[in-house]
Scaffold this motif. Structure first.
Motif, PDB file in Angstrom:
ATOM      1  N   LYS A 158       0.962  -1.292   0.155  1.00 36.79           N
ATOM      2  CA  LYS A 158       0.012  -0.183   0.020  1.00 36.79           C
ATOM      3  C   LYS A 158       0.766   1.284  -0.049  1.00 36.79           C
ATOM      4  O   LYS A 158       0.639   2.033  -0.831  1.00 36.79           O
ATOM      5  CB  LYS A 158      -0.781  -0.067   1.469  1.00 36.79           C
ATOM      6  CG  LYS A 158      -1.946   1.072   1.320  1.00 36.79           C
ATOM      7  CD  LYS A 158      -2.855   0.853   2.344  1.00 36.79           C
ATOM      8  CE  LYS A 158      -4.012   2.162   2.381  1.00 36.79           C
ATOM      9  NZ  LYS A 158      -4.790   1.985   3.524  1.00 36.79           N
ATOM     10  N   LYS A 159       1.867   1.262   0.798  1.00 35.00           N
ATOM     11  CA  LYS A 159       2.704   2.234   0.869  1.00 35.00           C
ATOM     12  C   LYS A 159       3.574   2.581  -0.619  1.00 35.00           C
ATOM     13  O   LYS A 159       3.999   3.609  -0.959  1.00 35.00           O
ATOM     14  CB  LYS A 159       4.078   2.137   1.939  1.00 35.00           C
ATOM     15  CG  LYS A 159       3.428   2.468   3.382  1.00 35.00           C
ATOM     16  CD  LYS A 159       4.549   2.164   4.222  1.00 35.00           C
ATOM     17  CE  LYS A 159       4.136   2.867   5.702  1.00 35.00           C
ATOM     18  NZ  LYS A 159       3.074   1.916   6.286  1.00 35.00           N
ATOM     19  N   ALA A 160       3.972   1.310  -1.183  1.00 38.06           N
ATOM     20  CA  ALA A 160       4.327   1.327  -2.274  1.00 38.06           C
ATOM     21  C   ALA A 160       3.400   1.934  -3.730  1.00 38.06           C
ATOM     22  O   ALA A 160       3.878   2.199  -4.584  1.00 38.06           O
ATOM     23  CB  ALA A 160       5.271   0.305  -2.928  1.00 38.06           C
ATOM     24  N   GLU A 161       2.129   1.846  -3.264  1.00 35.93           N
ATOM     25  CA  GLU A 161       1.173   2.350  -4.077  1.00 35.93           C
ATOM     26  C   GLU A 161       1.154   1.216  -5.266  1.00 35.93           C
ATOM     27  O   GLU A 161       0.945   1.591  -6.582  1.00 35.93           O
ATOM     28  CB  GLU A 161       1.454   3.790  -4.571  1.00 35.93           C
ATOM     29  CG  GLU A 161       1.290   4.914  -3.671  1.00 35.93           C
ATOM     30  CD  GLU A 161       1.651   6.061  -4.022  1.00 35.93           C
ATOM     31  OE1 GLU A 161       2.019   6.355  -5.209  1.00 35.93           O
ATOM     32  OE2 GLU A 161       1.043   6.994  -3.658  1.00 35.93           O
ATOM     33  N   VAL A 162       1.069  -0.004  -4.961  1.00 28.69           N
ATOM     34  CA  VAL A 162       1.129  -1.161  -5.572  1.00 28.69           C
ATOM     35  C   VAL A 162       0.324  -2.095  -5.255  1.00 28.69           C
ATOM     36  O   VAL A 162       0.090  -2.449  -4.319  1.00 28.69           O
ATOM     37  CB  VAL A 162       2.438  -1.880  -6.054  1.00 28.69           C
ATOM     38  CG1 VAL A 162       2.343  -3.167  -6.937  1.00 28.69           C
ATOM     39  CG2 VAL A 162       3.607  -0.850  -6.518  1.00 28.69           C
ATOM     40  N   LYS A 163      -0.724  -2.544  -6.280  1.00 28.27           N
ATOM     41  CA  LYS A 163      -1.728  -3.483  -5.966  1.00 28.27           C
ATOM     42  C   LYS A 163      -1.036  -4.758  -6.510  1.00 28.27           C
ATOM     43  O   LYS A 163      -0.909  -5.060  -7.690  1.00 28.27           O
ATOM     44  CB  LYS A 163      -2.934  -3.138  -6.501  1.00 28.27           C
ATOM     45  CG  LYS A 163      -4.079  -4.135  -6.243  1.00 28.27           C
ATOM     46  CD  LYS A 163      -5.417  -3.952  -6.739  1.00 28.27           C
ATOM     47  CE  LYS A 163      -6.519  -5.016  -6.395  1.00 28.27           C
ATOM     48  NZ  LYS A 163      -7.976  -4.706  -6.912  1.00 28.27           N
ATOM     49  N   PRO A 164      -0.564  -5.834  -5.598  1.00 28.72           N
ATOM     50  CA  PRO A 164      -0.012  -6.888  -6.320  1.00 28.72           C
ATOM     51  C   PRO A 164      -0.820  -8.066  -6.580  1.00 28.72           C
ATOM     52  O   PRO A 164      -1.821  -8.436  -5.911  1.00 28.72           O
ATOM     53  CB  PRO A 164       0.675  -7.476  -4.799  1.00 28.72           C
ATOM     54  CG  PRO A 164      -0.221  -6.853  -3.849  1.00 28.72           C
ATOM     55  CD  PRO A 164      -0.636  -5.693  -4.088  1.00 28.72           C
ATOM     56  N   TRP A 168       2.761 -13.349 -11.617  1.00 23.57           N
ATOM     57  CA  TRP A 168       4.043 -13.289 -10.801  1.00 23.57           C
ATOM     58  C   TRP A 168       3.835 -13.211  -9.207  1.00 23.57           C
ATOM     59  O   TRP A 168       4.708 -13.355  -8.309  1.00 23.57           O
ATOM     60  CB  TRP A 168       4.887 -11.755 -11.177  1.00 23.57           C
ATOM     61  CG  TRP A 168       3.781 -10.534 -10.657  1.00 23.57           C
ATOM     62  CD1 TRP A 168       2.988  -9.909 -11.534  1.00 23.57           C
ATOM     63  CD2 TRP A 168       4.279  -9.590  -9.819  1.00 23.57           C
ATOM     64  NE1 TRP A 168       2.578  -8.961 -10.848  1.00 23.57           N
ATOM     65  CE2 TRP A 168       3.011  -8.807  -9.920  1.00 23.57           C
ATOM     66  CE3 TRP A 168       5.049  -9.988  -8.325  1.00 23.57           C
ATOM     67  CZ2 TRP A 168       2.988  -7.807  -8.704  1.00 23.57           C
ATOM     68  CZ3 TRP A 168       4.864  -8.861  -7.522  1.00 23.57           C
ATOM     69  CH2 TRP A 168       3.899  -7.884  -7.546  1.00 23.57           C
ATOM     70  N   TYR A 169       2.627 -12.739  -8.933  1.00 26.09           N
ATOM     71  CA  TYR A 169       2.482 -12.712  -7.482  1.00 26.09           C
ATOM     72  C   TYR A 169       1.637 -13.964  -6.953  1.00 26.09           C
ATOM     73  O   TYR A 169       0.401 -14.367  -7.387  1.00 26.09           O
ATOM     74  CB  TYR A 169       1.422 -11.633  -7.161  1.00 26.09           C
ATOM     75  CG  TYR A 169       1.264 -11.290  -5.699  1.00 26.09           C
ATOM     76  CD1 TYR A 169       2.255 -10.596  -4.908  1.00 26.09           C
ATOM     77  CD2 TYR A 169      -0.031 -11.592  -5.077  1.00 26.09           C
ATOM     78  CE1 TYR A 169       2.132 -10.523  -3.550  1.00 26.09           C
ATOM     79  CE2 TYR A 169      -0.284 -11.364  -3.795  1.00 26.09           C
ATOM     80  CZ  TYR A 169       0.793 -10.835  -2.764  1.00 26.09           C
ATOM     81  OH  TYR A 169       0.435 -10.499  -1.361  1.00 26.09           O
ATOM     82  N   ARG A 170       2.403 -14.755  -6.025  1.00 30.08           N
ATOM     83  CA  ARG A 170       1.471 -15.994  -5.683  1.00 30.08           C
ATOM     84  C   ARG A 170       1.490 -16.207  -4.228  1.00 30.08           C
ATOM     85  O   ARG A 170       2.071 -15.428  -3.112  1.00 30.08           O
ATOM     86  CB  ARG A 170       2.612 -17.262  -5.927  1.00 30.08           C
ATOM     87  CG  ARG A 170       3.554 -17.235  -7.291  1.00 30.08           C
ATOM     88  CD  ARG A 170       4.346 -18.217  -7.407  1.00 30.08           C
ATOM     89  NE  ARG A 170       5.099 -17.970  -8.670  1.00 30.08           N
ATOM     90  CZ  ARG A 170       6.506 -18.516  -8.732  1.00 30.08           C
ATOM     91  NH1 ARG A 170       6.768 -19.496  -7.720  1.00 30.08           N
ATOM     92  NH2 ARG A 170       7.150 -18.308  -9.608  1.00 30.08           N
ATOM     93  N   VAL A 171       0.161 -16.664  -3.825  1.00 29.34           N
ATOM     94  CA  VAL A 171      -0.057 -16.808  -2.291  1.00 29.34           C
ATOM     95  C   VAL A 171       0.140 -18.414  -2.059  1.00 29.34           C
ATOM     96  O   VAL A 171      -0.340 -19.305  -2.656  1.00 29.34           O
ATOM     97  CB  VAL A 171      -1.623 -16.651  -1.923  1.00 29.34           C
ATOM     98  CG1 VAL A 171      -2.070 -16.809  -0.816  1.00 29.34           C
ATOM     99  CG2 VAL A 171      -1.865 -15.183  -2.311  1.00 29.34           C
ATOM    100  N   TYR A 172       0.952 -18.504  -1.250  1.00 31.35           N
ATOM    101  CA  TYR A 172       1.539 -19.840  -0.534  1.00 31.35           C
ATOM    102  C   TYR A 172       0.340 -20.368   0.006  1.00 31.35           C
ATOM    103  O   TYR A 172      -0.331 -20.204   1.257  1.00 31.35           O
ATOM    104  CB  TYR A 172       2.554 -19.862   0.217  1.00 31.35           C
ATOM    105  CG  TYR A 172       3.207 -21.286   0.596  1.00 31.35           C
ATOM    106  CD1 TYR A 172       3.270 -22.338  -0.129  1.00 31.35           C
ATOM    107  CD2 TYR A 172       3.477 -21.299   1.929  1.00 31.35           C
ATOM    108  CE1 TYR A 172       3.614 -23.564   0.246  1.00 31.35           C
ATOM    109  CE2 TYR A 172       4.013 -22.411   2.605  1.00 31.35           C
ATOM    110  CZ  TYR A 172       4.078 -23.582   1.702  1.00 31.35           C
ATOM    111  OH  TYR A 172       4.562 -25.119   2.278  1.00 31.35           O
TER     112      TYR A 172
END
Length: 283
Positions: A158-164, A168-172
Motif C-alpha cells: 500500500k505504501k508502495a502504491e502497488v496492487k500486487p 508473478w504474485y503467488r499466495v502460498y
C-alpha cells in the motif's frame, strides 16, 4: 487449580489445538502467540525462564496474528503475543484485551535469489524495491493468511502504491503454517518475499536465498503482548497474566533475555528489547 472446559479449537495453521484452557487458577497461563517468535525459540525461552523464577507455567498455541487474536476473542487464552499494531489496537478497542504492551522487535527483510534477477539488491527503500519487483514481474510469494507478516507485507504494498496481482504474485497455500515453511517454499520457487530476519537467520544454512533489502524504518517488526480482558471473560487468569507482563517488560528479567537471545548462535541477537521500562533505563 480450577479449570474451565472450552470447546475444542483446532489450529490447522500451527498444527496445534486447545482442548482445555486453564483460567482463574494460580500457576498456569495459556498464550496465543504469533508463529515467528515460536519458530525462533524465544517464546519457549521466555516461558521457561518465567516458570523457573515464579513457578507459573506458561504454555502457548501458535497461529498467525489474525488467528491468534481470534482465539483470544473467544476467551480460551489468558494472553496474546502478536505483531500487527492495527489489529492489536482494534482488539483492545473492542474490549477483548486490556492494553497493548510492547515487548521486543526485530525487522523484516526482502529476500530473494542470490543472483537477484530483479536487481533490487542494496536498495535503501523497501517500497521502491517492491515497485521494481512488480514492474519486472519478478516472482513473489505471500503468506496470504492475515498473519502479522502478511499484514505487514500488504501495508508495504500500500505504501508502495502497488496492487500486487498477476501471475508473478503467488499466495502460498500453506502460508498459515508459518514463516519457516513459507521461506522454504520461496527458496524452492526461486522467488522473492518479505520475511522476518529471525526466521531467515534460523534457516540460512538450509536456503540459498539472500537478504537483498534491509534497514528501512518501515521494515521494523514490533511484537507486543495483550492480556485478555477479565471483564469480558471472568475466568481469565488475569493475576498471573499481569505477573508475566511485568516480568517480560522488566529490564533485568524478560528484557535481558530478549537482548541476548540468539547472540551466541548467530553472532547477533534475533530480537531487541522494546518495553517502556527498557527505553526509560537506556535513554
Amino acid at each position: 487449580m480450577a479449570w474451565s472446559r472450552k470447546p475444542v479449537l483446532w489450529l490447522s495453521a500451527a498444527m496445534l489445538f486447545v482442548t482445555t484452557a486453564a483460567h482463574a487458577g494460580d500457576g498456569f497461563l495459556l498464550m496465543a502467540s504469533t508463529i515467528g517468535p515460536i519458530d525462533a525459540g524465544i517464546v519457549s525461552a521466555l516461558e521457561d525462564a518465567f516458570e523457573k523464577e515464579t513457578g507459573v507455567r506458561v504454555r502457548h498455541v501458535g497461529a498467525g496474528t489474525g488467528e491468534a487474536l481470534k482465539i483470544a476473542e473467544g476467551g480460551s487464552v489468558d494472553i496474546a503475543m502478536v505483531h500487527a499494531k492495527a489489529l492489536e489496537e482494534k482488539f483492545v478497542a473492542a474490549g477483548f484485551g486490556t492494553e497493548r504492551v510492547p515487548v521486543m522487535y526485530n525487522d523484516f527483510v526482502i529476500v530473494g535469489p542470490a543472483a537477484d534477477p530483479a536487481g533490487i539488491k542494496g536498495m535503501k527503500s523497501a517500497t521502491g524495491a517492491l515497485r521494481q519487483l512488480a514492474a519486472k514481474g519478478a516472482p513473489f510469494v505471500s503468506r496470504g493468511d492475515r498473519s502479522g507478516t502478511h499484514v505487514a507485507e500488504m501495508d508495504l504494498w500500500k505504501k508502495a502504491e502497488v496492487k500486487p496481482e498477476g501471475a508473478w504474485y503467488r499466495v502460498y497455500e500453506k502460508g498459515n503454517e508459518g514463516n519457516a515453511p513459507t521461506l522454504r517454499y520461496v527458496n524452492a520457487s526461486g522467488a522473492y518475499t518479505i520475511i522476518d530476519r529471525a526466521t531467515y537467520l534460523s534457516l540460512k544454512d538450509e536456503v540459498s536465498l539472500a537478504v537483498l533489502v534491509e534497514g528501512d524504518e518501515v521494515l521494523l517488526n514490533r511484537i507486543s503482548v495483550i492480556p485478555v480482558s477479565k471483564t469480558k471473560f471472568p475466568k481469565v487468569n488475569s493475576e498471573d497474566a499481569a505477573r508475566f507482563v511485568a516480568w517480560l517488560t522488566d529490564p533485568g528479567k524478560g528484557q535481558s533475555i530478549v537482548e541476548s537471545f540468539g547472540r551466541e548462535k548467530y553472532g547477533s541477537p534475533l530480537f531487541f528489547p522494546d518495553s517502556q521500562q527498557w527505553h526509560k533505563l537506556h535513554r
